[in-house]
Scaffold this motif. Structure first.
Motif, PDB file in Angstrom:
ATOM      1  N   LEU A 154       0.817  -1.105  -0.040  1.00  0.00           N
ATOM      2  CA  LEU A 154       0.103  -0.066  -0.038  1.00  0.00           C
ATOM      3  C   LEU A 154       1.137   1.356  -0.120  1.00  0.00           C
ATOM      4  N   PHE A 155       0.408   2.122  -0.528  1.00  0.00           N
ATOM      5  CA  PHE A 155       1.034   3.433  -0.745  1.00  0.00           C
ATOM      6  C   PHE A 155      -0.071   4.612  -0.603  1.00  0.00           C
ATOM      7  N   ILE A 156       0.205   5.224   0.596  1.00  0.00           N
ATOM      8  CA  ILE A 156      -1.067   6.182   1.065  1.00  0.00           C
ATOM      9  C   ILE A 156      -0.163   7.494   1.376  1.00  0.00           C
ATOM     10  N   PRO A 157      -0.736   8.493   0.432  1.00  0.00           N
ATOM     11  CA  PRO A 157      -0.237   9.985   0.534  1.00  0.00           C
ATOM     12  C   PRO A 157      -1.189  10.950   1.270  1.00  0.00           C
ATOM     13  N   PRO A 158      -0.987  11.086   2.644  1.00  0.00           N
ATOM     14  CA  PRO A 158      -1.674  12.037   3.263  1.00  0.00           C
ATOM     15  C   PRO A 158      -1.872  13.584   2.935  1.00  0.00           C
ATOM     16  N   SER A 159      -0.937  13.827   2.082  1.00  0.00           N
ATOM     17  CA  SER A 159      -0.814  15.200   1.724  1.00  0.00           C
ATOM     18  C   SER A 159      -0.014  15.485   0.266  1.00  0.00           C
ATOM     19  N   ILE A 160      -0.219  16.693  -0.377  1.00  0.00           N
ATOM     20  CA  ILE A 160       0.816  16.961  -1.442  1.00  0.00           C
ATOM     21  C   ILE A 160       1.022  18.283  -1.605  1.00  0.00           C
ATOM     22  N   HIS A 217      10.881   7.473  -2.872  1.00  0.00           N
ATOM     23  CA  HIS A 217      12.085   6.804  -1.962  1.00  0.00           C
ATOM     24  C   HIS A 217      11.468   6.088  -0.675  1.00  0.00           C
ATOM     25  N   VAL A 218      11.974   4.850  -0.301  1.00  0.00           N
ATOM     26  CA  VAL A 218      11.161   4.296   0.947  1.00  0.00           C
ATOM     27  C   VAL A 218      12.359   4.190   1.854  1.00  0.00           C
ATOM     28  N   ALA A 219      12.105   4.399   3.145  1.00  0.00           N
ATOM     29  CA  ALA A 219      12.612   4.133   4.306  1.00  0.00           C
ATOM     30  C   ALA A 219      12.278   2.789   5.093  1.00  0.00           C
ATOM     31  N   ALA A 220      13.155   2.116   5.790  1.00  0.00           N
ATOM     32  CA  ALA A 220      12.893   0.994   6.066  1.00  0.00           C
ATOM     33  C   ALA A 220      11.716   0.899   7.176  1.00  0.00           C
ATOM     34  N   LEU A 234       2.775   6.765   3.380  1.00  0.00           N
ATOM     35  CA  LEU A 234       2.834   5.884   4.232  1.00  0.00           C
ATOM     36  C   LEU A 234       2.892   4.290   3.584  1.00  0.00           C
ATOM     37  N   ILE A 235       3.733   3.626   3.847  1.00  0.00           N
ATOM     38  CA  ILE A 235       3.984   2.275   2.929  1.00  0.00           C
ATOM     39  C   ILE A 235       3.835   1.221   3.958  1.00  0.00           C
ATOM     40  N   ASP A 236       2.796   0.197   3.412  1.00  0.00           N
ATOM     41  CA  ASP A 236       2.755  -0.918   4.303  1.00  0.00           C
ATOM     42  C   ASP A 236       2.394  -2.262   3.503  1.00  0.00           C
TER      43      ASP A 236
END
Length: 262
Positions: A204-210, A230-233, A258-260
């Motif tokens: 899942l890629f959830i962007p709460p803002s732009i 770019h994704v952090a651990a 948010l990535i999950d």
């Protein structure tokens, strides 16, 4: 199969009804973030109707999933001024706020400064391409069909950085021509979606803002996004895009993500 001619039907008194052209790729009962962002930009531009001021930055915060149906947009001036002004738009469904946007407008004057632009040029516009979306997605996806996509690199079904020319052929509000800043808002929220570095079947890629910071309004029919995520651990990401037109650099877009795992 074609998308409706507009994202929203005007109902008067700041009320609008969404069409299927606003559909989110993950839930057709919800809206993609692009059309509501464009609608908020429209209302901010109409609220501060001064041709010597233009939107230089806008941030849209998505407070909740944005459902299909009838919404209301209200605007207010947060910080008035002749050289800089801050205006807020709130998009609500009933009593629930779904999107809050704040935009800085800056006074413009022709030939006031010497132009300086260091952004890399956009790649050339490719010829017509088959319109493909995310793997396994229903091709009836309304927002996807509301725009013609021509990929210079990457694609919806390829993970990683991407560069795409996008031509919206759907009005923001029925019966009126959108401004170019509204069109930039309509496509900018695709930044994270076109450049996801992990397979969307499992993540899942959830962007709460732009946030979009504008050098100038776009020109012409086509808007170019050169995007990467770019994704952090720990599951926090940053998506960003350089936005251009055929003439050159237009804006930068950035999103926290948010990535999950699904």
């Amino acid at each position: 199969m074609t998308a409706p001619e507009a994202y929203y039907l005007p109902l008067g008194e700041g009320r609008f009804e969404s069409t299927t052209a606003t559909q989110s790729p993950w839930d057709f009962a919800a809206q993609h973030g692009g059309p509501p962002s464009a609608l908020c930009v429209r209302e901010i531009e109409r609220h501060h109707d001064d041709p010597t001021m233009r939107v230089a930055r806008f941030t849209a915060d998505f407070l909740a999933p944005i459902p299909q149906g009838v919404c209301r947009v209200t605007t207010r001036t947060v910080r008035p001024g002749r050289r800089v002004a801050l205006v807020e738009a709130e998009l609500t469904f009933g009593e629930r706020a779904a999107v809050v946007m704040r935009a800085w407008l800056i006074h413009r004057e022709d030939d006031r400064a010497e132009p300086a632009d260091w952004a890399p040029p956009a790649r050339g516009l490719p010829g017509p391409q088959e319109q493909r979306y995310f793997p396994g997605m229903d091709p009836a996806w309304g927002y996807g069909r509301s725009i013609e996509w021509r990929w210079a690199s990457g694609a919806f079904d390829i993970e990683g950085p991407a560069a795409v020319w996008a031509r919206p052929h759907t009005a923001i509000v029925a019966g009126e021509a959108p401004t170019h800043t509204q069109l930039v808002a309509a496509v900018a929220d695709s930044t994270n979606g076109i450049s996801a570095p992990l397979h969307l079947d499992g993540w899942l890629f959830i962007p709460p803002s732009i946030t979009v910071t504008c050098l100038r309004p776009a020109e012409g029919e086509w808007i170019y996004l050169d995007a990467a995520t770019h994704v952090a651990a720990d599951g926090i990401g940053v998506a960003h895009a350089t936005i251009s037109d055929a003439r050159g650099f237009v804006a930068y877009a950035t999103q926290p993500v948010l990535i999950d795992r699904r």
